[in-house]
Design a protein around this motif. Structure first.
Motif, PDB file in Angstrom:
ATOM      1  N   MET A   1       0.836  -1.181   0.000  1.00 48.65           N
ATOM      2  CA  MET A   1       0.000   0.000   0.000  1.00 48.65           C
ATOM      3  C   MET A   1       0.881   1.245   0.000  1.00 48.65           C
ATOM      4  SD  MET A   1      -3.192  -0.610   2.461  1.00 48.65           S
ATOM      5  CE  MET A   1      -4.234  -2.008   2.270  1.00 48.65           C
ATOM      6  N   SER A   2       0.392   2.286  -0.650  1.00 47.89           N
ATOM      7  CA  SER A   2       1.161   3.523  -0.706  1.00 47.89           C
ATOM      8  C   SER A   2       0.339   4.673  -0.136  1.00 47.89           C
ATOM      9  CB  SER A   2       1.558   3.832  -2.148  1.00 47.89           C
ATOM     10  OG  SER A   2       0.410   4.082  -2.920  1.00 47.89           O
ATOM     11  N   GLU A   3       1.047   5.634   0.422  1.00 48.74           N
ATOM     12  CA  GLU A   3       0.389   6.816   0.973  1.00 48.74           C
ATOM     13  C   GLU A   3       0.579   7.990   0.027  1.00 48.74           C
ATOM     14  OE1 GLU A   3       1.370   7.860   4.977  1.00 48.74           O
ATOM     15  OE2 GLU A   3       0.473   6.049   5.790  1.00 48.74           O
ATOM     16  N   THR A   4      -0.468   8.783  -0.105  1.00 48.05           N
ATOM     17  CA  THR A   4      -0.440   9.979  -0.931  1.00 48.05           C
ATOM     18  C   THR A   4      -0.822  11.160  -0.066  1.00 48.05           C
ATOM     19  OG1 THR A   4      -1.162   8.691  -2.842  1.00 48.05           O
ATOM     20  CG2 THR A   4      -1.432  11.069  -2.980  1.00 48.05           C
ATOM     21  N   THR A   5      -0.080  12.242  -0.175  1.00 53.63           N
ATOM     22  CA  THR A   5      -0.431  13.466   0.527  1.00 53.63           C
ATOM     23  C   THR A   5      -1.153  14.371  -0.461  1.00 53.63           C
ATOM     24  OG1 THR A   5       1.476  13.276   1.976  1.00 53.63           O
ATOM     25  CG2 THR A   5       0.481  15.447   1.799  1.00 53.63           C
ATOM     26  N   VAL A   6      -2.313  14.843  -0.052  1.00 53.15           N
ATOM     27  CA  VAL A   6      -3.150  15.675  -0.921  1.00 53.15           C
ATOM     28  C   VAL A   6      -3.047  17.122  -0.452  1.00 53.15           C
ATOM     29  CG1 VAL A   6      -5.475  16.067  -1.786  1.00 53.15           C
ATOM     30  CG2 VAL A   6      -4.685  13.738  -1.343  1.00 53.15           C
ATOM     31  N   ALA A   7      -2.788  18.015  -1.410  1.00 55.40           N
ATOM     32  CA  ALA A   7      -2.570  19.428  -1.100  1.00 55.40           C
ATOM     33  C   ALA A   7      -3.834  20.253  -1.328  1.00 55.40           C
ATOM     34  CB  ALA A   7      -1.434  19.969  -1.964  1.00 55.40           C
ATOM     35  N   ALA A   8      -3.871  21.405  -0.677  1.00 52.42           N
ATOM     36  CA  ALA A   8      -4.980  22.354  -0.856  1.00 52.42           C
ATOM     37  C   ALA A   8      -4.946  22.911  -2.279  1.00 52.42           C
ATOM     38  CB  ALA A   8      -4.861  23.491   0.151  1.00 52.42           C
ATOM     39  N   PRO A   9      -6.089  22.911  -2.951  1.00 52.97           N
ATOM     40  CA  PRO A   9      -6.121  23.438  -4.310  1.00 52.97           C
ATOM     41  C   PRO A   9      -6.105  24.969  -4.373  1.00 52.97           C
ATOM     42  CG  PRO A   9      -8.292  22.667  -3.684  1.00 52.97           C
ATOM     43  CD  PRO A   9      -7.354  22.315  -2.564  1.00 52.97           C
ATOM     44  N   LEU A  10      -6.470  25.633  -3.266  1.00 53.67           N
ATOM     45  CA  LEU A  10      -6.495  27.091  -3.235  1.00 53.67           C
ATOM     46  C   LEU A  10      -6.342  27.558  -1.796  1.00 53.67           C
ATOM     47  CD1 LEU A  10     -10.150  28.296  -3.630  1.00 53.67           C
ATOM     48  CD2 LEU A  10      -9.581  25.926  -3.555  1.00 53.67           C
ATOM     49  N   PRO A  11      -5.988  28.828  -1.583  1.00 54.14           N
ATOM     50  CA  PRO A  11      -5.846  29.332  -0.213  1.00 54.14           C
ATOM     51  C   PRO A  11      -7.201  29.679   0.390  1.00 54.14           C
ATOM     52  CG  PRO A  11      -5.363  31.068  -1.782  1.00 54.14           C
ATOM     53  CD  PRO A  11      -5.622  29.817  -2.588  1.00 54.14           C
ATOM     54  N   GLU A  53      -9.718  12.752  -5.403  1.00 55.97           N
ATOM     55  CA  GLU A  53      -9.422  12.354  -6.779  1.00 55.97           C
ATOM     56  C   GLU A  53      -8.941  10.911  -6.848  1.00 55.97           C
ATOM     57  OE1 GLU A  53      -6.815  15.224  -8.514  1.00 55.97           O
ATOM     58  OE2 GLU A  53      -8.245  16.858  -8.209  1.00 55.97           O
ATOM     59  N   GLU A  54      -8.689  10.310  -5.659  1.00 55.91           N
ATOM     60  CA  GLU A  54      -8.266   8.918  -5.566  1.00 55.91           C
ATOM     61  C   GLU A  54      -9.080   8.228  -4.478  1.00 55.91           C
ATOM     62  OE1 GLU A  54      -4.081   8.013  -5.235  1.00 55.91           O
ATOM     63  OE2 GLU A  54      -3.585  10.029  -5.917  1.00 55.91           O
ATOM     64  N   ALA A  55      -9.227   6.922  -4.627  1.00 57.72           N
ATOM     65  CA  ALA A  55      -9.896   6.126  -3.601  1.00 57.72           C
ATOM     66  C   ALA A  55      -8.847   5.583  -2.628  1.00 57.72           C
ATOM     67  CB  ALA A  55     -10.655   4.973  -4.244  1.00 57.72           C
ATOM     68  N   GLY A  56      -9.275   5.309  -1.402  1.00 63.13           N
ATOM     69  CA  GLY A  56      -8.377   4.743  -0.405  1.00 63.13           C
ATOM     70  C   GLY A  56      -8.955   4.912   0.979  1.00 63.13           C
ATOM     71  N   THR A  57      -8.060   4.969   1.969  1.00 65.72           N
ATOM     72  CA  THR A  57      -8.439   5.158   3.364  1.00 65.72           C
ATOM     73  C   THR A  57      -7.782   6.426   3.866  1.00 65.72           C
ATOM     74  OG1 THR A  57      -8.570   2.768   3.697  1.00 65.72           O
ATOM     75  CG2 THR A  57      -8.395   4.129   5.670  1.00 65.72           C
ATOM     76  N   LEU A  58      -8.565   7.286   4.505  1.00 70.32           N
ATOM     77  CA  LEU A  58      -8.027   8.520   5.067  1.00 70.32           C
ATOM     78  C   LEU A  58      -7.148   8.168   6.262  1.00 70.32           C
ATOM     79  CD1 LEU A  58      -8.025  11.630   5.079  1.00 70.32           C
ATOM     80  CD2 LEU A  58     -10.016  11.520   6.558  1.00 70.32           C
ATOM     81  N   VAL A  59      -5.869   8.511   6.176  1.00 67.11           N
ATOM     82  CA  VAL A  59      -4.925   8.195   7.248  1.00 67.11           C
ATOM     83  C   VAL A  59      -4.947   9.285   8.311  1.00 67.11           C
ATOM     84  CG1 VAL A  59      -2.496   7.782   7.818  1.00 67.11           C
ATOM     85  CG2 VAL A  59      -3.450   6.865   5.700  1.00 67.11           C
ATOM     86  N   GLN A  73      -0.487  23.600   0.172  1.00 70.57           N
ATOM     87  CA  GLN A  73      -0.186  23.111   1.522  1.00 70.57           C
ATOM     88  C   GLN A  73      -0.817  21.737   1.709  1.00 70.57           C
ATOM     89  OE1 GLN A  73      -1.337  25.809   4.658  1.00 70.57           O
ATOM     90  NE2 GLN A  73      -1.129  24.244   6.247  1.00 70.57           N
ATOM     91  N   PRO A  74      -0.092  20.762   2.273  1.00 69.88           N
ATOM     92  CA  PRO A  74      -0.664  19.432   2.497  1.00 69.88           C
ATOM     93  C   PRO A  74      -1.877  19.490   3.439  1.00 69.88           C
ATOM     94  CG  PRO A  74       1.722  19.376   2.742  1.00 69.88           C
ATOM     95  CD  PRO A  74       1.331  20.830   2.654  1.00 69.88           C
ATOM     96  N   LEU A  75      -2.987  18.841   3.005  1.00 69.60           N
ATOM     97  CA  LEU A  75      -4.217  18.820   3.797  1.00 69.60           C
ATOM     98  C   LEU A  75      -4.425  17.508   4.529  1.00 69.60           C
ATOM     99  CD1 LEU A  75      -6.981  20.373   1.500  1.00 69.60           C
ATOM    100  CD2 LEU A  75      -5.860  21.413   3.456  1.00 69.60           C
ATOM    101  N   TYR A  76      -4.266  16.393   3.774  1.00 72.61           N
ATOM    102  CA  TYR A  76      -4.510  15.090   4.382  1.00 72.61           C
ATOM    103  C   TYR A  76      -3.689  14.018   3.672  1.00 72.61           C
ATOM    104  CZ  TYR A  76      -7.772  14.240   0.469  1.00 72.61           C
ATOM    105  OH  TYR A  76      -8.344  14.078  -0.768  1.00 72.61           O
ATOM    106  N   THR A  77      -3.579  12.867   4.326  1.00 69.09           N
ATOM    107  CA  THR A  77      -2.858  11.718   3.774  1.00 69.09           C
ATOM    108  C   THR A  77      -3.857  10.610   3.505  1.00 69.09           C
ATOM    109  OG1 THR A  77      -0.925  12.329   5.080  1.00 69.09           O
ATOM    110  CG2 THR A  77      -0.952  10.117   4.166  1.00 69.09           C
ATOM    111  N   LEU A  78      -3.716  10.007   2.339  1.00 70.49           N
ATOM    112  CA  LEU A  78      -4.604   8.951   1.889  1.00 70.49           C
ATOM    113  C   LEU A  78      -3.776   7.700   1.588  1.00 70.49           C
ATOM    114  CD1 LEU A  78      -7.664   8.641   1.097  1.00 70.49           C
ATOM    115  CD2 LEU A  78      -6.922   9.040  -1.243  1.00 70.49           C
ATOM    116  N   GLU A  79      -4.225   6.548   2.067  1.00 67.74           N
ATOM    117  CA  GLU A  79      -3.551   5.283   1.786  1.00 67.74           C
ATOM    118  C   GLU A  79      -4.361   4.540   0.731  1.00 67.74           C
ATOM    119  OE1 GLU A  79      -1.353   2.593   4.779  1.00 67.74           O
ATOM    120  OE2 GLU A  79      -3.423   1.868   4.698  1.00 67.74           O
ATOM    121  N   ALA A  80      -3.683   4.212  -0.364  1.00 71.81           N
ATOM    122  CA  ALA A  80      -4.365   3.530  -1.472  1.00 71.81           C
ATOM    123  C   ALA A  80      -4.069   2.051  -1.457  1.00 71.81           C
ATOM    124  CB  ALA A  80      -3.933   4.132  -2.787  1.00 71.81           C
TER     125      ALA A  80
END
Length: 80
Positions: A1-11, A53-59, A73-80
Motif C-alpha cells: 500500500m502507498s500513501e499519498t499526501t493531498v494538497a490544498a487546491p487554493l488558499p 481524486e483517488e480512492a483509499g483510506t483517510l490516514v 499546503q498538504p491537507l490530508y494523507t490517503l492510503e491507497a
C-alpha cells in the motif's frame, strides 16, 4: 500500500464539516471513494469543496478544522 499526501487546491480556511452542528465529512480511518467530499475551503464567503481524486483510506488530516491554508499546503494523507 502507498500513501499519498493531498494538497490544498487554493488558499482559504479549511473546514472538515459542512456546518458547525454537523459531523465531519470524513474522519481518519474512513474509506474514501473518488468524488467524496473531504472538506471545504472558504474563500471570501464562498465555500469550495475539496473532492477526493483517488480512492483509499483517510490516514490523517495534516491541518486542523478552521485552519488557514495556502494553495499547495498538504491537507490530508490517503492510503491507497
Amino acid at each position: 500500500m502507498s500513501e499519498t499526501t493531498v494538497a490544498a487546491p487554493l488558499p482559504g480556511i479549511f473546514y472538515r464539516k459542512p456546518a458547525p452542528d454537523q459531523p465531519p465529512y470524513k474522519a481518519p480511518g474512513d474509506a474514501v471513494a473518488v468524488g467524496d467530499t473531504i472538506g471545504l475551503i472558504e474563500v471570501m464567503k464562498t465555500f469550495n469543496p475539496v473532492v477526493a481524486e483517488e480512492a483509499g483510506t483517510l490516514v490523517a488530516f495534516l491541518v486542523d478544522d478552521e485552519d488557514a491554508v495556502m494553495a499547495g499546503q498538504p491537507l490530508y494523507t490517503l492510503e491507497a
